[in-house]
Design an enzyme around this catalytic site. Structure first.
Site, PDB file in Angstrom:
ATOM      1  N   HIS A  57       0.846  -1.186   0.000  1.00 12.09           N
ATOM      2  CA  HIS A  57       0.000   0.000   0.000  1.00 12.09           C
ATOM      3  C   HIS A  57       0.887   1.244   0.000  1.00 12.09           C
ATOM      4  CE1 HIS A  57      -3.925  -1.854   1.807  1.00 12.09           C
ATOM      5  NE2 HIS A  57      -3.378  -2.638   0.882  1.00 12.09           N
ATOM      6  N   GLU A  59       1.002   3.836   1.946  1.00 16.08           N
ATOM      7  CA  GLU A  59       1.550   4.189   3.253  1.00 16.08           C
ATOM      8  C   GLU A  59       2.707   3.281   3.641  1.00 16.08           C
ATOM      9  OE1 GLU A  59      -3.013   4.808   3.651  1.00 16.08           O
ATOM     10  OE2 GLU A  59      -1.651   3.532   2.508  1.00 16.08           O
ATOM     11  N   CYS A  87      -6.175   2.434   5.588  1.00 14.97           N
ATOM     12  CA  CYS A  87      -6.909   1.215   5.923  1.00 14.97           C
ATOM     13  C   CYS A  87      -6.477   0.734   7.310  1.00 14.97           C
ATOM     14  CB  CYS A  87      -6.656   0.136   4.863  1.00 14.97           C
ATOM     15  SG  CYS A  87      -5.005  -0.590   4.936  1.00 14.97           S
ATOM     16  N   CYS A  90      -2.664  -0.216   7.389  1.00 10.47           N
ATOM     17  CA  CYS A  90      -1.790   0.952   7.337  1.00 10.47           C
ATOM     18  C   CYS A  90      -1.911   1.798   8.598  1.00 10.47           C
ATOM     19  CB  CYS A  90      -2.085   1.773   6.093  1.00 10.47           C
ATOM     20  SG  CYS A  90      -1.605   0.907   4.572  1.00 10.47           S
TER      21      CYS A  90
END
Length: 159
Positions: A57, A59, A87, A90
């Site tokens: 992801h 992040e 999310c 993260c």
């Protein structure tokens, strides 16, 4: 370090540039930058499809780059700018990295870990809490997501 609205806008625009990289690769277009003392020390964009790794992801990529830049797993005195609400995964990583401040653009109603579904970043039961600001360039951040899903529907229709 508190940033002016002008500075915050600049950094979110940099996160949007990262999201655009994902969009060009048909990845969910989320972008992230981590800033310390006015300097971007980490950048990331979604790369799950390209890498075949669920944790790639925006992040997570930005945190890894910032850790390498700082030579430390603790990212104290930093601000993370991300186009979409982090999310659950993260949000956990943000807390573990000790990032004190998160600014995001659009909400994540399906899997949000900062506000929408869960409040991981501000949960008083956890040992680290994060200041969260929401809505910076929200329309721009939502628009790039809408573009992605529209393109996906068009690809399906034409195949």
């Amino acid at each position: 370090m508190p940033y002016s609205l002008e500075e915050q806008t600049y950094f979110m625009q940099e996160a949007l540039k990262e999201a655009e990289k994902s969009l060009q690769k048909a990845e969910i277009p989320i972008g992230c930058v981590i800033v310390k003392d006015g300097e971007i020390i980490g950048r990331g964009h979604n790369a799950r499809e390209e890498s075949n790794q669920a944790i790639m992801h925006a992040e997570m990529m930005a945190i890894n780059e910032a850790n390498a830049h700082e030579g430390n797993w603790r990212l104290l005195d930093t601000t993370l700018f991300v186009t979409i609400e982090p999310c659950v995964m993260c949000s956990g990583a943000i807390g573990l990295a000790r990032i004190p401040h998160v600014i995001y653009g659009a909400s994540n109603q399906k899997f949000g870990g900062a506000d929408s579904l869960y409040q991981i970043l501000t949960d008083e039961r956890l040992n680290h809490r994060v200041q969260v600001e929401r809505g910076l360039l929200a329309a721009d951040c939502a628009n790039i997501m809408q573009t992605f899903f529209r393109q996906g529907r068009e690809r399906k229709k034409n195949s």
